[in-house]
Design a protein around this motif. Structure first.
Motif, PDB file in Angstrom:
ATOM      1  N   LYS A 101       8.712  10.888   6.779  1.00 55.36           N
ATOM      2  CA  LYS A 101       7.616  10.893   5.650  1.00 55.36           C
ATOM      3  C   LYS A 101       7.004   9.603   5.012  1.00 55.36           C
ATOM      4  CE  LYS A 101       9.187  12.831   1.755  1.00 55.36           C
ATOM      5  NZ  LYS A 101      10.438  13.777   0.700  1.00 55.36           N
ATOM      6  N   VAL A 102       5.835   9.131   5.193  1.00 55.15           N
ATOM      7  CA  VAL A 102       4.653   8.642   4.467  1.00 55.15           C
ATOM      8  C   VAL A 102       3.771   8.628   3.811  1.00 55.15           C
ATOM      9  CG1 VAL A 102       4.693   8.208   6.891  1.00 55.15           C
ATOM     10  CG2 VAL A 102       3.107   9.033   5.951  1.00 55.15           C
ATOM     11  N   GLU A 155       1.880  12.322  -0.349  1.00 52.84           N
ATOM     12  CA  GLU A 155       2.680  12.125   0.303  1.00 52.84           C
ATOM     13  C   GLU A 155       3.000  13.444   1.482  1.00 52.84           C
ATOM     14  OE1 GLU A 155       7.214  13.186  -0.526  1.00 52.84           O
ATOM     15  OE2 GLU A 155       6.853  10.815  -2.086  1.00 52.84           O
ATOM     16  N   THR A 180       5.089  14.687   5.611  1.00 53.62           N
ATOM     17  CA  THR A 180       5.892  14.310   6.289  1.00 53.62           C
ATOM     18  C   THR A 180       5.543  14.611   7.633  1.00 53.62           C
ATOM     19  OG1 THR A 180       8.215  14.815   5.091  1.00 53.62           O
ATOM     20  CG2 THR A 180       8.346  15.470   7.088  1.00 53.62           C
ATOM     21  N   GLY A 229       9.050   4.194   6.871  1.00 51.69           N
ATOM     22  CA  GLY A 229       9.859   5.551   6.269  1.00 51.69           C
ATOM     23  C   GLY A 229      10.941   6.388   8.020  1.00 51.69           C
ATOM     24  N   GLN A 258      14.446   5.719   7.214  1.00 50.77           N
ATOM     25  CA  GLN A 258      15.324   6.893   5.781  1.00 50.77           C
ATOM     26  C   GLN A 258      15.238   7.683   6.975  1.00 50.77           C
ATOM     27  OE1 GLN A 258      15.241   5.968   2.669  1.00 50.77           O
ATOM     28  NE2 GLN A 258      15.166   3.756   2.811  1.00 50.77           N
TER      29      GLN A 258
END
Length: 324
Positions: free
Chosen positions: A186-187, A204, A206, A240, A243
């Motif tokens: 995700k960014v 946003e 993914t 990301g 995470q």
């Protein structure tokens, strides 16, 4: 699995893709890692000492240096069958592990940096140097070990001939493999990618598969098209990725490593990588550094000229120690 190492290890894309694979897999290799006993045997003695304002600086003996390269070429790592190839090193970073302070720092280097690059001629023989983009050092040689070592030599020369212990290069397709192995990344997209990939909207997202490759690789047609902007996207992507790793299913790293092996060129075996992380996985991360400088349109290509004083300060502080 080592939760503490997982929390502390925070590196840019190539370390995430390669070294963290070993951390998260929980490998425990008992054989001691062998580090170079005497740095710079092939470097002229006069090149080992740097003098600034009457102070002599010597290459530090308590650090290990790892060069990471992201190669702008799809497909597995294969020989071009010649003494040149089309794969430039679009992403360059040096990880410096400090055994005295038990910490590590990552120095990212702009691929457009104008510097003296070793040139390989027919048969892969040295043919002098040429001032050009640092990324082009990898285009000399077959695209395998000789190209990686030529890049290592170019980066070492930029760093005042400081020896680089290990190198790892990765082809672009490996990004998609590791990206999807953790379920996507995700960014927050702040640049317009519509000219490159209209499946990457602003906001946003993914990233999946080739979207991840284009996000970290693309420059032409994206935002201001500067490599500095791309480097910022790469750093955001790395965060990301970390995470996503935290919520990835068990065993993702072993499957991903097996799939990505054909896209890697390195003098750092899997056992050595495991030992590197066993030795340094608990070290404190100092953050990333980069050389400030000026971007110039050099006709066909962008050229980056580092600020010499700023670069000098970083190199001396990171790799050298003053004589006491």
């Amino acid at each position: 699995m080592r939760p503490r190492a997982r929390r502390k290890t925070w590196m840019i894309v190539l370390i995430v893709f390669l070294l963290l694979v070993v951390v998260y897999s929980g490998f425990q290799v008992l054989e001691p890692i062998v580090f170079p006993a005497d740095r710079g045997d092939n470097i002229p003695a006069e090149s080992r000492i740097i003098v600034r304002d009457g102070v002599e600086y010597y290459p530090r003996q308590d650090i290990t240096v790892l060069l990471m390269m992201g190669i702008d070429q799809p497909g597995p790592a294969e020989s071009s069958g010649a003494y040149n190839n089309a794969g430039a090193a679009d992403m360059l970073a040096v990880a410096v592990f400090d055994e005295t302070k038990e910490s590590y720092t990552v120095l990212t280097i702009n691929r457009d940096t104008m510097t003296e690059v070793p040139v390989l001629g027919p048969g892969g023989r040295p043919a002098g140097t040429a001032k050009q983009q640092l990324a082009l050092a990898h285009t000399y040689g077959s695209g395998l070990t000789d190209s990686a070592e030529n890049t290592r030599n170019a980066v070492s020369a930029l760093l005042y001939n400081f020896p680089i212990d290990y190198y790892i290069s990765v082809r672009t397709d490996a990004i998609a493999i590791f990206n999807d192995a953790v379920g996507g990344v995700k960014v927050t997209v702040t640049d317009d990618f519509s000219k490159v990939d209209d499946t990457i909207p602003m906001g946003e997202v993914t990233l999946k598969g080739q979207q991840a490759v284009r996000y970290v690789q693309s420059r032409s047609g994206v935002g201001d098209q500067l490599n500095l902007s791309r480097m910022k996207r790469q750093e955001q992507y790395m965060q990301g990725f970390v995470q996503s790793v935290r919520s990835a299913s068990a065993g993702w790293e072993l499957k991903a490593y097996d799939k990505a092996a054909d896209y890697l060129v390195t003098d750092c075996s899997q056992k050595v990588m495991s030992n590197l992380l066993s030795r340094y996985g608990e070290y404190t991360f100092n953050g990333t550094l980069t050389f400030e400088g000026q971007n110039v349109h050099g006709g066909t290509f962008m050229e980056f000229y580092p600020d010499e004083n700023a670069m000098d300060a970083i190199i001396l502080n990171l790799l050298y120690a003053p004589r006491k």
